[in-house]
Design a protein around this motif. Sequence first.
Motif, mmCIF file in Angstrom:
data_model
loop_
_atom_site.group_PDB
_atom_site.id
_atom_site.type_symbol
_atom_site.label_atom_id
_atom_site.label_comp_id
_atom_site.label_asym_id
_atom_site.label_seq_id
_atom_site.Cartn_x
_atom_site.Cartn_y
_atom_site.Cartn_z
ATOM 1 N N UNK A 93 -2.596 1.426 -7.724
ATOM 2 C CA UNK A 93 -4.149 1.591 -8.017
ATOM 3 C C UNK A 93 -4.526 2.370 -7.087
ATOM 4 N N UNK A 94 -5.095 3.716 -7.336
ATOM 5 C CA UNK A 94 -5.246 4.615 -6.072
ATOM 6 C C UNK A 94 -6.798 4.728 -6.177
ATOM 7 N N UNK A 95 -7.213 4.626 -4.815
ATOM 8 C CA UNK A 95 -8.611 5.070 -4.466
ATOM 9 C C UNK A 95 -8.432 6.422 -3.867
ATOM 10 N N UNK A 123 1.445 -6.934 -6.075
ATOM 11 C CA UNK A 123 3.000 -7.301 -6.108
ATOM 12 C C UNK A 123 3.773 -6.186 -6.494
ATOM 13 N N UNK A 124 5.022 -6.356 -6.580
ATOM 14 C CA UNK A 124 6.190 -5.305 -6.910
ATOM 15 C C UNK A 124 6.082 -5.070 -8.459
ATOM 16 N N UNK A 149 0.952 -1.248 0.133
ATOM 17 C CA UNK A 149 0.038 0.043 0.040
ATOM 18 C C UNK A 149 0.785 1.246 -0.098
ATOM 19 N N UNK A 150 0.557 2.372 -0.605
ATOM 20 C CA UNK A 150 1.060 3.646 -0.880
ATOM 21 C C UNK A 150 0.384 4.598 -0.607
ATOM 22 N N UNK A 151 0.206 5.272 0.485
ATOM 23 C CA UNK A 151 -0.642 6.255 0.802
ATOM 24 C C UNK A 151 -0.227 7.640 0.945
#
Length: 716
Positions: A468-470, A462-463, A439-441
């Motif tokens: 995909x961004x919410x 996976x890397x 996850x990237x927030x």
Amino acid sequence: MSVSTHGIRVRSGSHVLRAAVELLSSMRFAISLLSVICIASVIGTVLQQQQPYGNYVNQFGPFWAQVFDAAKLYRVYSAWWFLLILAFLVVSTSLCIARSTPKILADLKLYKENIREQSLRAFGLRAESDLAETPEAAARRIGRLLAGGGWKVRLQERPTSAGIGWMVAAKAGAANKLGYIAAHSAIVLVCIGGLLDGDLVVRAQMLLHGKTAYNGGGMIADVAPAHRLGPNNPTFRGNLLVAEGTQSSSAILNQSDGILVQDLPFSVELKKFIVDYYSTGMPKLFASEIVIHDKATGESHPARVEVNHPASWRGVEIYQSSFDDGGSRVVLDAVPMHGARQPVKPFEIEGRIGGSSELSQGAGGQKLTLEFTALRTINVENFGRPGDSGLDVRKVDLRHAIDERLGAANKTVTKKELRNVGPSITYRLRDAAGQAREFHNYMLPVDTGDGVPAFLLGVRASAADEFRYLRIPVDDQGGMDGFLRLQQALGDPAQREQAVRRYVAHAVDPARPELARQLELSAARALSLFAGEAAAVPGAAGGDDGPRGGLQALSDFMEANVPEAERARAGEVLVRILNGVLFELVQQTREQAGLAPLPADEQTRGFMTQAVLSLSDALLYPEPMAFRLKDFTQVQASVFQVARAPGKTVVYLGCGLLILGIFAMLYVRERRLWVWLAPRGPDAHAVMALSANRKTMEGEREFAHLRDKLLGTAPG
């Protein structure tokens, strides 16, 4: 003397031995090996080396990735076959030098003054003339002139039937043949330097001293001596990571099946890490203020390490390689993502980058491990026009793409607006089976160009995948609480029922109760479908994991229950009803929170539009919670490359010899000059000839100059 391409021909021994020696010492074999090394070097340059195996699988597919791995193409310069070819090239070139050097040195001593007069007349560059002086006087005069011009001269007195004649033999440009020796010696030195600084010595220690690669986990200090190399290791090249305020004395040497720990004769303490960025977000400068602590003497030596400006201590070079996180402290807020459908009580968790924390339960009550992966304090994105950001690309504009790449070279079609969107946190949630999602927030809301700032919550399986961004829209208070209250209320049947009644009360005249009842049923059905709790609604589609919600559920419902010709009009009505009920649901949650109602303006419409999309997408979010970066204390770390490279001096010497050798072979011409002075009465008759290793116009001009200078006449 011409250099032969065949090898040393041994007169004794077996036929196999004689053939092997001849092959190894032949120039054609050395050239073949050099060609193979060049091809391997091209492969090692084009194909990224030492990458994770999964990257190669994604790039080439499982079959070819396995084939390339078996051929060691991912580690070309340390592959056994590459080192073996280098070793053979050293042997082959050394034998070539041993075969040719004695002949070259012997040829350098020869003046070839015994050449016959008839042979001189067969040369292409020749001249004859009668001289008004005795042969001896002419020979000594010509010898002095040639010696003054840089030629090495030898005079030979030779009896003839007509009297005593004199041969003047001169030579120049002997460095041409020395260039052959220098160039071939350079190849040997460069290869030896490469073998010394490669993995050959390390592998020899592993073979002779029982050292093995380590592929486990834990602390470096706990690694057993069988996986460690001593500080007196003559050659190594490894990576050393040091966080600010700490020190380390153990470097990591990557191997194909694990790592080796290289103990250093000193420890490196990082006092301060300095980094400066370009406007694009790329690092412009990074440097490290370090203190080197010698283990033997206890001496402390401060130094500054920058890119291309290493520090050196006890024969070990310390290079600035890159930088990383040194264990930054982060505080995260858990945000519920599925509302009342999978309720999660908000909580706060603290950790350090590189560490992990156990969570009590995740989806389905399973245990989860939260791994703190990375903290980025600077994230520069391009917001020059909608669709340019790397965060969310929804537009394909073929015409614009063609215009960007065709036309005048000086046009500036692409407009860039680079903007730092603030810090972000990357983490993984790993289940009990070891499967993990990344996850990237982002910490701050981002305006991607549509006028509605949103918090971006990224996820990938996976890397190898892209994030995909919410998008969670920002409320009027600058946070995501408004969206979370709406999501929570959407999952509460009582809240939905109340919002439907509010919507019907505003939309229908109280004098027409039959329309109110019909609209109430339609609104309740639309809201239940959208909330994902419509299993009892006829025509509601359900997936393998239960009833489907969001906009997809509305689409499935219409496909199952509305004739195709009426779907467009029914869809518009259904979406209008949904938007109206959700707006009332928002106002309802604001009243319960003690906030003023939202005005019916453009900002509210943008918020509601994005909120509808986000509510629909949030149903597909893989975890019941997301973690938002609340606070952090950054700790930088430097990644140094430490190397003891005794072969470096050998390689530098080889490069110097190679330059000298190539220049000598290309720009120095070997020339030999003969002047035969035969007695003709009291005077002398001169026959002059010049030979060179390369026939050039310059050689013809030089011969003409020497002819006029020595003989003083035109050619005969």
